[in-house]
Design a protein around this motif. Structure first.
Motif, PDB file in Angstrom:
ATOM      1  N   LEU A  98       0.815  -1.320   0.082  1.00  0.00           N
ATOM      2  CA  LEU A  98      -0.087  -0.038   0.160  1.00  0.00           C
ATOM      3  C   LEU A  98       1.000   1.303   0.012  1.00  0.00           C
ATOM      4  O   LEU A  98       1.931   1.375   0.715  1.00  0.00           O
ATOM      5  CB  LEU A  98      -1.077  -0.021   1.063  1.00  0.00           C
ATOM      6  CG  LEU A  98      -1.832  -0.799   1.188  1.00  0.00           C
ATOM      7  CD1 LEU A  98      -2.867  -1.043   2.666  1.00  0.00           C
ATOM      8  CD2 LEU A  98      -3.247  -0.557   0.024  1.00  0.00           C
ATOM      9  N   ALA A  99       0.450   2.290  -0.771  1.00  0.00           N
ATOM     10  CA  ALA A  99       1.252   3.450  -1.187  1.00  0.00           C
ATOM     11  C   ALA A  99       0.954   4.374   0.245  1.00  0.00           C
ATOM     12  O   ALA A  99       1.907   5.369   0.361  1.00  0.00           O
ATOM     13  CB  ALA A  99       0.850   4.251  -2.119  1.00  0.00           C
ATOM     14  N   VAL A 100      -0.058   4.262   0.929  1.00  0.00           N
ATOM     15  CA  VAL A 100      -0.537   4.964   2.131  1.00  0.00           C
ATOM     16  C   VAL A 100      -0.444   3.931   3.217  1.00  0.00           C
ATOM     17  O   VAL A 100      -1.016   2.859   3.089  1.00  0.00           O
ATOM     18  CB  VAL A 100      -1.740   5.441   2.175  1.00  0.00           C
ATOM     19  CG1 VAL A 100      -2.254   6.390   3.345  1.00  0.00           C
ATOM     20  CG2 VAL A 100      -1.608   6.541   0.860  1.00  0.00           C
ATOM     21  N   ARG A 101       0.008   4.253   4.414  1.00  0.00           N
ATOM     22  CA  ARG A 101       0.172   3.022   5.580  1.00  0.00           C
ATOM     23  C   ARG A 101      -1.140   3.358   6.389  1.00  0.00           C
ATOM     24  O   ARG A 101      -1.372   4.262   6.891  1.00  0.00           O
ATOM     25  CB  ARG A 101       1.320   3.485   6.457  1.00  0.00           C
ATOM     26  CG  ARG A 101       1.401   2.407   7.642  1.00  0.00           C
ATOM     27  CD  ARG A 101       2.769   2.781   8.327  1.00  0.00           C
ATOM     28  NE  ARG A 101       2.795   1.673   9.523  1.00  0.00           N
ATOM     29  CZ  ARG A 101       3.200   0.353   9.499  1.00  0.00           C
ATOM     30  NH1 ARG A 101       3.645  -0.043   8.514  1.00  0.00           N
ATOM     31  NH2 ARG A 101       3.420  -0.200  10.644  1.00  0.00           N
ATOM     32  N   PRO A 102      -1.864   2.273   6.512  1.00  0.00           N
ATOM     33  CA  PRO A 102      -3.307   2.302   7.202  1.00  0.00           C
ATOM     34  C   PRO A 102      -3.041   2.515   8.568  1.00  0.00           C
ATOM     35  O   PRO A 102      -1.943   2.050   9.166  1.00  0.00           O
ATOM     36  CB  PRO A 102      -3.886   1.300   6.680  1.00  0.00           C
ATOM     37  CG  PRO A 102      -2.877   0.393   6.539  1.00  0.00           C
ATOM     38  CD  PRO A 102      -1.787   1.051   5.773  1.00  0.00           C
ATOM     39  N   GLU A 103      -3.831   3.227   9.470  1.00  0.00           N
ATOM     40  CA  GLU A 103      -3.780   3.001  10.907  1.00  0.00           C
ATOM     41  C   GLU A 103      -4.648   2.041  11.527  1.00  0.00           C
ATOM     42  O   GLU A 103      -4.275   1.609  12.590  1.00  0.00           O
ATOM     43  CB  GLU A 103      -4.479   4.533  11.216  1.00  0.00           C
ATOM     44  CG  GLU A 103      -3.832   5.801  11.049  1.00  0.00           C
ATOM     45  CD  GLU A 103      -4.549   6.943  11.397  1.00  0.00           C
ATOM     46  OE1 GLU A 103      -3.973   7.901  11.354  1.00  0.00           O
ATOM     47  OE2 GLU A 103      -5.828   6.829  11.377  1.00  0.00           O
ATOM     48  N   ALA A 104      -5.352   1.057  10.589  1.00  0.00           N
ATOM     49  CA  ALA A 104      -6.049  -0.109  11.216  1.00  0.00           C
ATOM     50  C   ALA A 104      -6.329  -1.037   9.899  1.00  0.00           C
ATOM     51  O   ALA A 104      -6.371  -0.483   8.759  1.00  0.00           O
ATOM     52  CB  ALA A 104      -7.142   0.417  11.936  1.00  0.00           C
ATOM     53  N   LEU A 105      -6.490  -2.202  10.293  1.00  0.00           N
ATOM     54  CA  LEU A 105      -6.793  -3.201   9.271  1.00  0.00           C
ATOM     55  C   LEU A 105      -8.104  -3.692   9.711  1.00  0.00           C
ATOM     56  O   LEU A 105      -8.352  -4.210  10.688  1.00  0.00           O
ATOM     57  CB  LEU A 105      -5.799  -4.372   8.914  1.00  0.00           C
ATOM     58  CG  LEU A 105      -4.278  -3.708   8.905  1.00  0.00           C
ATOM     59  CD1 LEU A 105      -3.276  -5.138   8.705  1.00  0.00           C
ATOM     60  CD2 LEU A 105      -4.197  -3.176   7.504  1.00  0.00           C
ATOM     61  N   LEU A 106      -8.957  -4.029   8.488  1.00  0.00           N
ATOM     62  CA  LEU A 106     -10.323  -4.611   8.854  1.00  0.00           C
ATOM     63  C   LEU A 106     -10.310  -5.908   8.042  1.00  0.00           C
ATOM     64  O   LEU A 106     -10.249  -5.618   6.775  1.00  0.00           O
ATOM     65  CB  LEU A 106     -11.495  -3.654   8.026  1.00  0.00           C
ATOM     66  CG  LEU A 106     -11.604  -2.320   8.694  1.00  0.00           C
ATOM     67  CD1 LEU A 106     -12.624  -1.413   8.291  1.00  0.00           C
ATOM     68  CD2 LEU A 106     -11.570  -2.424  10.359  1.00  0.00           C
ATOM     69  N   ILE A 107     -10.410  -7.060   8.855  1.00  0.00           N
ATOM     70  CA  ILE A 107      -9.991  -8.207   7.867  1.00  0.00           C
ATOM     71  C   ILE A 107     -11.513  -9.114   7.841  1.00  0.00           C
ATOM     72  O   ILE A 107     -12.231  -9.197   8.893  1.00  0.00           O
ATOM     73  CB  ILE A 107      -9.069  -9.248   8.950  1.00  0.00           C
ATOM     74  CG1 ILE A 107      -7.768  -8.246   9.118  1.00  0.00           C
ATOM     75  CG2 ILE A 107      -8.814 -10.450   8.110  1.00  0.00           C
ATOM     76  CD1 ILE A 107      -7.087  -7.713   8.063  1.00  0.00           C
ATOM     77  N   ASP A 108     -11.660  -9.630   6.536  1.00  0.00           N
ATOM     78  CA  ASP A 108     -13.000 -10.562   6.539  1.00  0.00           C
ATOM     79  C   ASP A 108     -12.582 -11.635   6.935  1.00  0.00           C
ATOM     80  O   ASP A 108     -11.426 -12.209   6.834  1.00  0.00           O
ATOM     81  CB  ASP A 108     -13.107 -10.528   4.811  1.00  0.00           C
ATOM     82  CG  ASP A 108     -14.194 -11.499   4.818  1.00  0.00           C
ATOM     83  OD1 ASP A 108     -15.433 -11.054   5.188  1.00  0.00           O
ATOM     84  OD2 ASP A 108     -14.200 -12.524   4.065  1.00  0.00           O
ATOM     85  N   GLY A 109     -13.423 -12.229   7.795  1.00  0.00           N
ATOM     86  CA  GLY A 109     -13.336 -13.477   8.597  1.00  0.00           C
ATOM     87  C   GLY A 109     -12.710 -13.373   9.915  1.00  0.00           C
ATOM     88  O   GLY A 109     -13.111 -12.488  10.637  1.00  0.00           O
ATOM     89  N   ASN A 110     -12.477 -14.536  10.505  1.00  0.00           N
ATOM     90  CA  ASN A 110     -12.208 -14.718  11.971  1.00  0.00           C
ATOM     91  C   ASN A 110     -10.831 -14.866  12.465  1.00  0.00           C
ATOM     92  O   ASN A 110     -10.473 -15.193  13.823  1.00  0.00           O
ATOM     93  CB  ASN A 110     -13.382 -15.482  12.753  1.00  0.00           C
ATOM     94  CG  ASN A 110     -13.071 -16.731  12.143  1.00  0.00           C
ATOM     95  OD1 ASN A 110     -12.346 -17.244  11.529  1.00  0.00           O
ATOM     96  ND2 ASN A 110     -13.819 -17.834  12.634  1.00  0.00           N
ATOM     97  N   ARG A 111     -10.176 -14.999  11.501  1.00  0.00           N
ATOM     98  CA  ARG A 111      -8.748 -15.541  11.706  1.00  0.00           C
ATOM     99  C   ARG A 111      -7.524 -14.697  11.096  1.00  0.00           C
ATOM    100  O   ARG A 111      -7.929 -14.330   9.879  1.00  0.00           O
ATOM    101  CB  ARG A 111      -8.246 -16.896  11.370  1.00  0.00           C
ATOM    102  CG  ARG A 111      -9.322 -18.020  11.932  1.00  0.00           C
ATOM    103  CD  ARG A 111      -8.763 -18.163  13.370  1.00  0.00           C
ATOM    104  NE  ARG A 111      -7.602 -18.969  13.229  1.00  0.00           N
ATOM    105  CZ  ARG A 111      -7.360 -20.165  13.332  1.00  0.00           C
ATOM    106  NH1 ARG A 111      -8.248 -20.831  12.712  1.00  0.00           N
ATOM    107  NH2 ARG A 111      -5.959 -20.655  13.483  1.00  0.00           N
ATOM    108  N   PHE A 112      -6.570 -14.252  11.613  1.00  0.00           N
ATOM    109  CA  PHE A 112      -5.632 -13.386  11.069  1.00  0.00           C
ATOM    110  C   PHE A 112      -4.361 -13.409  12.013  1.00  0.00           C
ATOM    111  O   PHE A 112      -4.414 -13.469  13.085  1.00  0.00           O
ATOM    112  CB  PHE A 112      -6.068 -11.524  11.197  1.00  0.00           C
ATOM    113  CG  PHE A 112      -5.130 -10.918  10.104  1.00  0.00           C
ATOM    114  CD1 PHE A 112      -5.080 -11.238   8.715  1.00  0.00           C
ATOM    115  CD2 PHE A 112      -4.486  -9.913  10.780  1.00  0.00           C
ATOM    116  CE1 PHE A 112      -4.261 -10.319   7.945  1.00  0.00           C
ATOM    117  CE2 PHE A 112      -3.728  -9.089   9.850  1.00  0.00           C
ATOM    118  CZ  PHE A 112      -3.825  -9.425   8.477  1.00  0.00           C
TER     119      PHE A 112
END
Length: 198
Positions: A98-112
Motif C-alpha cells: 500500500l502506498a499509504v500506511r493505514p492506521e488499522a486493518l479490517l479483515i474479512d473472517g475470524n482469523r488473522f
C-alpha cells in the motif's frame, strides 16, 4: 447500506482474499483504503455480484481509492504451509504494497496473524458489512479471475476460464483425464479418489 468506517476519521484498510477453496491457482488478497466520502450503489460482497458488475467496479475502485494493492501466494507456497496461512500471508503482502500506511486493518473472517505495527479487527462476513472490505473482495476476485483466464489459454483442458480453478465436476473430470498441472495444489483432494495419484 455498507458501513464506511469502523471508527470514523481513522485510515482503515479493508482486506479480503479470493480462491481459498480452489484446486488450482494462487490464493489472492487485496487491501483497499477508500476516501471518506466514497460511495457506489453497486458495491457489495463480490460473491453477491455478477462477473460483469465486478469488472465494472474494479476500475472505479482502483481509480478512486486512496491506496490499493493486490498480492498472491502460489500453489507451491500453499502446499508448503496451508491455505489459512497462505491466505493471511497474501493479505500481509497486499498491505506491504500500500502506498499509504493505514492506521488499522479490517479483515474479512475470524482469523488473522497480527501485522507489525498496525492493529486489526476481524469481521465475520465483513465483505457484506464494510465498504472497504467489499472493495477488497472485488479486487481480489477480479485479479484472480483474470489470471485464471490467462492460464486457461495455456491449459484449456481444465476449463479455468469458466471454473476459475474451483472444484466443479468438469474441473475434476479434466484432472482425472489429464492429471494435475503445475498450477494445481497437490495438498488438496484433487479427485474424490485421491489414491489415483498415490
Amino acid at each position: 447500506m455498507l458501513q464506511r468506517f469502523l471508527i470514523e476519521g481513522r485510515i482503515e484498510a479493508g482486506c479480503d482474499e479470493a480462491g481459498r477453496g480452489c484446486l488450482a491457482g494462487p490464493v489472492t488478497a487485496a487491501a483497499v483504503i477508500l476516501p471518506p466520502d466514497f460511495e457506489h450503489p453497486l458495491i457489495n460482497d463480490s460473491k453477491q455480484l455478477t462477473e460483469h458488475q465486478r469488472n465494472l467496479l474494479r476500475p472505479i475502485i482502483e481509480r478512486e481509492a486512496v491506496a490499493w494493492a493486490v498480492a498472491m501466494v502460489s500453489p507451491r507456497e500453499i502446499d508448503r504451509t496451508n491455505i489459512l496461512s497462505a491466505s493471511i500471508t497474501a493479505m500481509h503482502r497486499a498491505v506491504d504494497q500500500l502506498a499509504v500506511r493505514p492506521e488499522a486493518l479490517l479483515i474479512d473472517g475470524n482469523r488473522f496473524y497480527p501485522y507489525p505495527g498496525i492493529p486489526h479487527t476481524t469481521i465475520i462476513k465483513g465483505d457484506g458489512k464494510m465498504l472497504s472490505i467489499a472493495a477488497a473482495s472485488i479486487l481480489a476476485k477480479t485479479h484472480r479471475d483474470e489470471l485464471m483466464s490467462r492460464l486457461a489459454e495455456q491449459f484449456p483442458q481444465y476449463h479455468w476460464d469458466k471454473n476459475k480453478g474451483y472444484p466443479t465436476p468438469d474441473h475434476r473430470a479434466a484432472i482425472a483425464q489429464y492429471g494435475p498441472s503445475e498450477h494445481h495444489r497437490r495438498t488438496f483432494t484433487l479427485l474424490k479418489q485421491p489414491t489415483l495419484f498415490d
